[in-house]
Design a protein around this motif. Structure first.
Motif, PDB file in Angstrom:
ATOM      1  N   MET A   1      -1.351  12.710   0.058  1.00 48.48           N
ATOM      2  CA  MET A   1       0.095  12.576  -0.088  1.00 48.48           C
ATOM      3  C   MET A   1       0.580  13.316  -1.332  1.00 48.48           C
ATOM      4  O   MET A   1       1.648  13.944  -1.317  1.00 48.48           O
ATOM      5  CB  MET A   1       0.492  11.097  -0.159  1.00 48.48           C
ATOM      6  CG  MET A   1       1.991  10.882  -0.155  1.00 48.48           C
ATOM      7  SD  MET A   1       2.468   9.149  -0.004  1.00 48.48           S
ATOM      8  CE  MET A   1       2.060   8.835   1.714  1.00 48.48           C
TER       9      MET A   1
ATOM     10  N   THR B   1       1.287   3.795  -3.182  1.00 44.32           N
ATOM     11  CA  THR B   1       0.706   5.116  -2.942  1.00 44.32           C
ATOM     12  C   THR B   1       1.760   6.205  -3.033  1.00 44.32           C
ATOM     13  O   THR B   1       1.541   7.265  -3.640  1.00 44.32           O
ATOM     14  CB  THR B   1       0.028   5.152  -1.561  1.00 44.32           C
ATOM     15  OG1 THR B   1      -1.002   4.161  -1.497  1.00 44.32           O
ATOM     16  CG2 THR B   1      -0.583   6.519  -1.299  1.00 44.32           C
TER      17      THR B   1
ATOM     18  N   PHE C   1      -2.685   4.230   8.896  1.00 45.84           N
ATOM     19  CA  PHE C   1      -4.011   4.036   8.313  1.00 45.84           C
ATOM     20  C   PHE C   1      -4.108   2.681   7.609  1.00 45.84           C
ATOM     21  O   PHE C   1      -5.079   1.930   7.790  1.00 45.84           O
ATOM     22  CB  PHE C   1      -4.325   5.161   7.317  1.00 45.84           C
ATOM     23  CG  PHE C   1      -4.687   6.459   7.956  1.00 45.84           C
ATOM     24  CD1 PHE C   1      -4.874   6.557   9.322  1.00 45.84           C
ATOM     25  CD2 PHE C   1      -4.844   7.602   7.191  1.00 45.84           C
ATOM     26  CE1 PHE C   1      -5.210   7.751   9.924  1.00 45.84           C
ATOM     27  CE2 PHE C   1      -5.175   8.809   7.782  1.00 45.84           C
ATOM     28  CZ  PHE C   1      -5.365   8.886   9.145  1.00 45.84           C
ATOM     29  N   TYR C   2      -3.107   2.377   6.797  1.00 45.73           N
ATOM     30  CA  TYR C   2      -3.134   1.125   6.056  1.00 45.73           C
ATOM     31  C   TYR C   2      -2.996  -0.085   6.988  1.00 45.73           C
ATOM     32  O   TYR C   2      -3.604  -1.137   6.749  1.00 45.73           O
ATOM     33  CB  TYR C   2      -2.009   1.109   5.016  1.00 45.73           C
ATOM     34  CG  TYR C   2      -2.319   1.894   3.762  1.00 45.73           C
ATOM     35  CD1 TYR C   2      -3.459   1.632   3.012  1.00 45.73           C
ATOM     36  CD2 TYR C   2      -1.454   2.889   3.301  1.00 45.73           C
ATOM     37  CE1 TYR C   2      -3.744   2.339   1.855  1.00 45.73           C
ATOM     38  CE2 TYR C   2      -1.725   3.602   2.142  1.00 45.73           C
ATOM     39  CZ  TYR C   2      -2.876   3.330   1.423  1.00 45.73           C
ATOM     40  OH  TYR C   2      -3.157   4.028   0.279  1.00 45.73           O
TER      41      TYR C   2
ATOM     42  N   THR D   1       1.923   8.492   8.950  1.00 43.45           N
ATOM     43  CA  THR D   1       0.474   8.612   9.146  1.00 43.45           C
ATOM     44  C   THR D   1      -0.282   7.630   8.280  1.00 43.45           C
ATOM     45  O   THR D   1      -1.162   6.895   8.764  1.00 43.45           O
ATOM     46  CB  THR D   1       0.023  10.049   8.830  1.00 43.45           C
ATOM     47  OG1 THR D   1       0.680  10.960   9.705  1.00 43.45           O
ATOM     48  CG2 THR D   1      -1.479  10.177   9.012  1.00 43.45           C
ATOM     49  N   PHE D   2       0.044   7.575   6.998  1.00 47.28           N
ATOM     50  CA  PHE D   2      -0.691   6.691   6.103  1.00 47.28           C
ATOM     51  C   PHE D   2      -0.290   5.228   6.286  1.00 47.28           C
ATOM     52  O   PHE D   2      -1.077   4.328   5.984  1.00 47.28           O
ATOM     53  CB  PHE D   2      -0.499   7.140   4.658  1.00 47.28           C
ATOM     54  CG  PHE D   2      -1.111   8.487   4.387  1.00 47.28           C
ATOM     55  CD1 PHE D   2      -2.465   8.685   4.562  1.00 47.28           C
ATOM     56  CD2 PHE D   2      -0.332   9.552   3.993  1.00 47.28           C
ATOM     57  CE1 PHE D   2      -3.040   9.924   4.336  1.00 47.28           C
ATOM     58  CE2 PHE D   2      -0.886  10.794   3.761  1.00 47.28           C
ATOM     59  CZ  PHE D   2      -2.248  10.984   3.944  1.00 47.28           C
TER      60      PHE D   2
ATOM     61  N   ASN E   1      -5.958   8.759   0.645  1.00 40.86           N
ATOM     62  CA  ASN E   1      -4.561   8.810   1.063  1.00 40.86           C
ATOM     63  C   ASN E   1      -3.661   9.291  -0.066  1.00 40.86           C
ATOM     64  O   ASN E   1      -2.709  10.062   0.155  1.00 40.86           O
ATOM     65  CB  ASN E   1      -4.105   7.440   1.539  1.00 40.86           C
ATOM     66  CG  ASN E   1      -4.874   6.963   2.755  1.00 40.86           C
ATOM     67  OD1 ASN E   1      -5.567   7.746   3.407  1.00 40.86           O
ATOM     68  ND2 ASN E   1      -4.758   5.690   3.068  1.00 40.86           N
TER      69      ASN E   1
ATOM     70  N   ASN F   1       0.817  -1.215   0.000  1.00 38.91           N
ATOM     71  CA  ASN F   1       0.000   0.000   0.000  1.00 38.91           C
ATOM     72  C   ASN F   1       0.847   1.258   0.000  1.00 38.91           C
ATOM     73  O   ASN F   1       0.646   2.157  -0.819  1.00 38.91           O
ATOM     74  CB  ASN F   1      -0.920   0.021   1.225  1.00 38.91           C
ATOM     75  CG  ASN F   1      -1.981  -1.051   1.192  1.00 38.91           C
ATOM     76  OD1 ASN F   1      -2.329  -1.615   2.224  1.00 38.91           O
ATOM     77  ND2 ASN F   1      -2.505  -1.344   0.022  1.00 38.91           N
ATOM     78  N   ILE F   2       1.802   1.322   0.908  1.00 40.53           N
ATOM     79  CA  ILE F   2       2.554   2.565   1.088  1.00 40.53           C
ATOM     80  C   ILE F   2       3.534   2.781  -0.067  1.00 40.53           C
ATOM     81  O   ILE F   2       3.767   3.926  -0.481  1.00 40.53           O
ATOM     82  CB  ILE F   2       3.279   2.570   2.456  1.00 40.53           C
ATOM     83  CG1 ILE F   2       3.582   4.015   2.884  1.00 40.53           C
ATOM     84  CG2 ILE F   2       4.528   1.744   2.429  1.00 40.53           C
ATOM     85  CD1 ILE F   2       2.361   4.828   3.181  1.00 40.53           C
TER      86      ILE F   2
END
Length: 290
Positions: free
Chosen positions: A159, A94, A203-204, A199-200, A155, A90-91
């Motif tokens: 970002m 993203t 969230f993920y 932060t994200f 997100n 995810n990160i």
């Protein structure tokens, strides 16, 4: 004529506010305290006393039963694998996509940004997504969970806005020194984006750890179900039907159920303090300027 007393009025309002806050804290803390204490109580005490805060006799039978249960251990390992690898995917995706969309010289940037916003408002739907996952051969694999939700549009937008706020002078000076886009990304952008990324990532992590609907939708093998599905079986159906680990005719005690709730919440509670210092800052970054 009576004199106006602003101090007395302020004291009255503060008393009401603090009273409401205390009531709110009690409403929040009391259920949590009940779950914690019930996890250490015996089944007999639970059935005889009903609601209580402090048990007469403390026991670790619920935790011991869970840690010896093969189904629970397998579900916990599945949840850890789904969360760790899923959050990484995810990160990474993203961050890369947000960095690319933040560059104004990218051709087709406006159209791609429109697609991201469009998917934020209108999703593909459950059936089309299911058909896509099935056509890609991802059914009954963790990849169905990872790639069907690889990017959260919200997100990504936040970002991207954060990357847009970085001064162009940083990139110009780096290019003058001979740095390429990958060097700029890893040496300049990512170190300056720790708050947003942290932060994200949080969230993920929360999303992947709490995944339930997609798990029962895409994973047909009970042995691949994550912890949230196992918890639902415990709390709603009373026993765990996990393929070869099926426990015939044995119901989990109430202390074991409460212990499962605590163990399920514990990993995120342990991880959150490490991200907390970046959380507030990361939520504000990228929210001012697009």
């Amino acid at each position: 004529m009576a004199k106006h007393n602003p101090q007395g009025k302020n004291l009255f309002l503060e008393t009401i506010v603090y009273g409401l806050l205390i009531i709110g804290v009690i409403v929040i803390i009391l259920p949590i305290l009940y779950v914690v204490m019930t996890s250490f109580a015996t089944e007999k005490e639970y059935l005889t006393r009903g609601f209580f805060i402090i048990p007469h006799e403390f026991t670790l039978e619920g935790y011991s039963y869970l840690l010896k249960n093969g189904s629970f251990i397998k579900a916990f390992k599945n949840a850890v694998e789904i969360t760790v690898i899923g959050t990484f995917i995810n990160i990474v995706i993203t961050t890369l996509m947000a960095y690319g969309l933040s560059k104004k010289y990218i051709k087709g940037r406006s159209f791609l940004n429109f697609i991201v916003v469009f998917t934020l408002i209108f999703s593909g739907g459950m059936i089309p997504t299911y058909l896509v996952v099935d056509s890609l051969g991802l059914m009954n694999t963790f990849g169905a969970l990872w790639f069907s939700t690889a990017i959260a549009p919200f997100n990504l937008i936040v970002m991207r806005s954060f990357f847009t706020r970085l001064p162009d002078e940083l990139f110009d000076s780096a290019r003058i020194d001979g740095a390429g886009e990958w060097r700029i990304l890893f040496s300049i952008v990512l170190p300056l984006s720790k708050a947003a990324i942290a932060t994200f990532t949080l969230f993920y992590m929360v999303y992947n750890w709490n995944t339930y609907f997609h798990a029962i939708l895409y994973l047909h093998d009970n042995n691949k179900w994550p912890l949230q599905v196992f918890l639902k079986l415990m709390l709603v159906e009373g026993d765990a039907d996990f393929g070869q680990q099926e426990i015939q005719g044995v119901n989990f005690t109430h202390s074991a159920r409460m212990a499962a709730i605590l163990i399920t919440a514990l990993p995120l509670l342990c991880v959150y303090p490490f991200f907390q210092k970046h959380f507030n800052k990361g939520m504000l970054l990228g929210s001012i300027k697009d």
